[in-house]
Each structure stands twice: as C-alpha cells, then as structure tokens.
Design a protein around this motif. Structure first.
Motif, PDB file in Angstrom:
ATOM      1  N   LYS A  46       0.819  -1.216   0.000  1.00 61.23           N
ATOM      2  CA  LYS A  46       0.000   0.000   0.000  1.00 61.23           C
ATOM      3  C   LYS A  46       0.849   1.259   0.000  1.00 61.23           C
ATOM      4  N   ASN A  47       1.984   1.239   0.698  1.00 63.57           N
ATOM      5  CA  ASN A  47       2.835   2.414   0.789  1.00 63.57           C
ATOM      6  C   ASN A  47       4.294   1.963   0.893  1.00 63.57           C
ATOM      7  N   ILE A  48       5.053   2.158  -0.177  1.00 63.16           N
ATOM      8  CA  ILE A  48       6.440   1.698  -0.217  1.00 63.16           C
ATOM      9  C   ILE A  48       7.280   2.371   0.864  1.00 63.16           C
ATOM     10  N   LYS A  49       7.083   3.671   1.073  1.00 63.04           N
ATOM     11  CA  LYS A  49       7.895   4.401   2.046  1.00 63.04           C
ATOM     12  C   LYS A  49       7.709   3.852   3.460  1.00 63.04           C
ATOM     13  N   THR A  50       6.554   3.290   3.741  1.00 61.26           N
ATOM     14  CA  THR A  50       6.296   2.721   5.060  1.00 61.26           C
ATOM     15  C   THR A  50       6.993   1.379   5.225  1.00 61.26           C
ATOM     16  N   VAL A  51       7.088   0.608   4.164  1.00 58.73           N
ATOM     17  CA  VAL A  51       7.621  -0.749   4.247  1.00 58.73           C
ATOM     18  C   VAL A  51       9.149  -0.782   4.105  1.00 58.73           C
ATOM     19  N   LEU A  52       9.731   0.127   3.336  1.00 57.85           N
ATOM     20  CA  LEU A  52      11.183   0.098   3.113  1.00 57.85           C
ATOM     21  C   LEU A  52      12.009   0.040   4.398  1.00 57.85           C
ATOM     22  N   PRO A  53      11.673   0.794   5.442  1.00 57.15           N
ATOM     23  CA  PRO A  53      12.482   0.693   6.673  1.00 57.15           C
ATOM     24  C   PRO A  53      12.399  -0.677   7.349  1.00 57.15           C
ATOM     25  N   LEU A  54      11.399  -1.468   7.001  1.00 49.35           N
ATOM     26  CA  LEU A  54      11.242  -2.794   7.595  1.00 49.35           C
ATOM     27  C   LEU A  54      12.068  -3.862   6.872  1.00 49.35           C
ATOM     28  N   ILE A  55      12.637  -3.499   5.737  1.00 55.96           N
ATOM     29  CA  ILE A  55      13.419  -4.440   4.938  1.00 55.96           C
ATOM     30  C   ILE A  55      14.874  -4.423   5.409  1.00 55.96           C
ATOM     31  N   ASP A  56      15.437  -5.611   5.617  1.00 56.27           N
ATOM     32  CA  ASP A  56      16.847  -5.737   5.993  1.00 56.27           C
ATOM     33  C   ASP A  56      17.670  -5.872   4.710  1.00 56.27           C
ATOM     34  N   PHE A  57      18.233  -4.764   4.252  1.00 52.72           N
ATOM     35  CA  PHE A  57      18.971  -4.751   2.994  1.00 52.72           C
ATOM     36  C   PHE A  57      20.267  -5.558   3.064  1.00 52.72           C
ATOM     37  N   ASP A  58      20.764  -5.831   4.260  1.00 54.47           N
ATOM     38  CA  ASP A  58      21.968  -6.639   4.401  1.00 54.47           C
ATOM     39  C   ASP A  58      21.727  -8.089   3.997  1.00 54.47           C
ATOM     40  N   LYS A  59      20.474  -8.521   4.046  1.00 57.99           N
ATOM     41  CA  LYS A  59      20.127  -9.894   3.679  1.00 57.99           C
ATOM     42  C   LYS A  59      19.798 -10.040   2.193  1.00 57.99           C
ATOM     43  N   ILE A  60      19.837  -8.938   1.460  1.00 62.54           N
ATOM     44  CA  ILE A  60      19.481  -8.957   0.042  1.00 62.54           C
ATOM     45  C   ILE A  60      20.753  -8.908  -0.786  1.00 62.54           C
ATOM     46  N   LYS A  61      20.820  -9.803  -1.755  1.00 61.83           N
ATOM     47  CA  LYS A  61      21.996  -9.882  -2.625  1.00 61.83           C
ATOM     48  C   LYS A  61      21.579  -9.631  -4.066  1.00 61.83           C
ATOM     49  N   ASN A  62      22.467  -8.971  -4.792  1.00 62.54           N
ATOM     50  CA  ASN A  62      22.243  -8.683  -6.206  1.00 62.54           C
ATOM     51  C   ASN A  62      23.081  -9.654  -7.016  1.00 62.54           C
ATOM     52  N   GLY A  63      22.415 -10.564  -7.703  1.00 60.24           N
ATOM     53  CA  GLY A  63      23.127 -11.540  -8.520  1.00 60.24           C
ATOM     54  C   GLY A  63      22.881 -11.280  -9.998  1.00 60.24           C
ATOM     55  N   GLU A  64      23.512 -12.078 -10.827  1.00 64.86           N
ATOM     56  CA  GLU A  64      23.345 -11.931 -12.275  1.00 64.86           C
ATOM     57  C   GLU A  64      21.909 -12.210 -12.705  1.00 64.86           C
ATOM     58  N   GLU A  65      21.232 -13.083 -11.974  1.00 70.54           N
ATOM     59  CA  GLU A  65      19.865 -13.448 -12.329  1.00 70.54           C
ATOM     60  C   GLU A  65      18.822 -12.618 -11.605  1.00 70.54           C
ATOM     61  N   GLY A  66      19.233 -11.650 -10.815  1.00 71.02           N
ATOM     62  CA  GLY A  66      18.275 -10.790 -10.137  1.00 71.02           C
ATOM     63  C   GLY A  66      18.595 -10.603  -8.668  1.00 71.02           C
ATOM     64  N   ILE A  67      17.583 -10.138  -7.947  1.00 73.33           N
ATOM     65  CA  ILE A  67      17.709  -9.826  -6.530  1.00 73.33           C
ATOM     66  C   ILE A  67      17.285 -11.045  -5.718  1.00 73.33           C
ATOM     67  N   PHE A  68      18.096 -11.409  -4.725  1.00 71.24           N
ATOM     68  CA  PHE A  68      17.801 -12.561  -3.880  1.00 71.24           C
ATOM     69  C   PHE A  68      17.648 -12.130  -2.432  1.00 71.24           C
ATOM     70  N   GLY A  69      16.694 -12.716  -1.722  1.00 73.37           N
ATOM     71  CA  GLY A  69      16.515 -12.454  -0.307  1.00 73.37           C
ATOM     72  C   GLY A  69      15.346 -11.542   0.016  1.00 73.37           C
ATOM     73  N   ILE A  70      14.714 -10.977  -0.977  1.00 75.09           N
ATOM     74  CA  ILE A  70      13.596 -10.065  -0.709  1.00 75.09           C
ATOM     75  C   ILE A  70      12.268 -10.817  -0.581  1.00 75.09           C
ATOM     76  N   GLU A  71      12.083 -11.850  -1.373  1.00 78.98           N
ATOM     77  CA  GLU A  71      10.805 -12.566  -1.349  1.00 78.98           C
ATOM     78  C   GLU A  71      10.505 -13.138   0.034  1.00 78.98           C
ATOM     79  N   GLU A  72      11.525 -13.654   0.697  1.00 78.51           N
ATOM     80  CA  GLU A  72      11.339 -14.225   2.027  1.00 78.51           C
ATOM     81  C   GLU A  72      10.898 -13.141   3.019  1.00 78.51           C
ATOM     82  N   GLN A  73      11.513 -11.982   2.910  1.00 80.11           N
ATOM     83  CA  GLN A  73      11.175 -10.888   3.828  1.00 80.11           C
ATOM     84  C   GLN A  73       9.760 -10.379   3.576  1.00 80.11           C
ATOM     85  N   ILE A  74       9.379 -10.272   2.320  1.00 78.69           N
ATOM     86  CA  ILE A  74       8.019  -9.813   1.997  1.00 78.69           C
ATOM     87  C   ILE A  74       7.006 -10.822   2.500  1.00 78.69           C
TER      88      ILE A  74
END
Length: 121
Positions: A46-74
C-alpha cells in the motif's frame, strides 16, 4: 565514469580506482533498491515508504539473475499480524451466488420481488 576517462582528467591511478569502485558499489545499491521496490509493487504494497524501513537490505543480494533475499522478507511481512495490513488483500470478497438470499437462482424474466432486492443489498 570509466577509469581511462578519470586518468585523462589528471587523477592518479589510485584515485581513479577508488572512484570506479565507489561508482560500482552505488550502482549495486541502486539495483538492489529498485529490485526491492519492484518486488513490493508486485506484492501490492500500500505504501512503499512505510515498508522500506522494515526491509533488511543486508540480507538482500544482487546476482546476475536478479535480486535474492527479498521474497522471504516480503512473505514474512505479509504473514505477520503486525504488518499484514501494509499489503492489499489478495482475496476477492463478496457474496457467493448461494449466499445471495435467493438460493443462487436468478429471477425469471429479470423481475425481482421487493424481498429479493432487499436480500441482494
């Protein structure tokens, strides 16, 4: 900027290497943030600005095939009682045909009695 371009403007090789490395790190961070935003939009936040602070960016990795670690957090956020309200509900709500008050039957000739209309409301 490329290292060659930095060397042409008079920077030392060490300075050029530092700037190139900083640019690569910044580009990686931007790719991760954009990937997170894209994933949140796909999950109907509903509101990206509200959810972004809840995301742990240290657990997210950028690979050749895309972003990993975000789906689990969502998934955790959507399933948590404290944060589920931040996402649109995927379920379709409304009365089923059998709950419409007329046993799921359509009135003949499109005519309804007053009672049938009241049940639909």
């Amino acid at each position: 900027m490329k290292k060659e371009e930095l060397l042409k403007i008079g920077l030392t090789e060490e300075q050029a290497d530092i700037i190139v490395q900083m640019n690569e790190e910044n580009i990686g961070k931007i790719k991760v943030e954009m990937g997170v935003r894209d994933a949140l939009l796909k999950h109907k936040v509903k509101n990206i600005k509200t959810v972004l602070p809840l995301i742990d960016f240290d657990k997210i990795k950028n690979g050749e095939e895309g972003i990993f670690g975000i789906e689990e957090q969502i998934k955790e956020l959507k399933n948590s009682e404290d944060t589920a309200f931040l996402f649109e509900d995927d379920k379709v709500t409304g009365a089923k045909a059998e709950e419409s008050g007329n046993g799921g039957k359509k009135p003949k000739n499109g005519k309804m009695t007053y009672t049938q209309m009241c049940r639909l409301i």
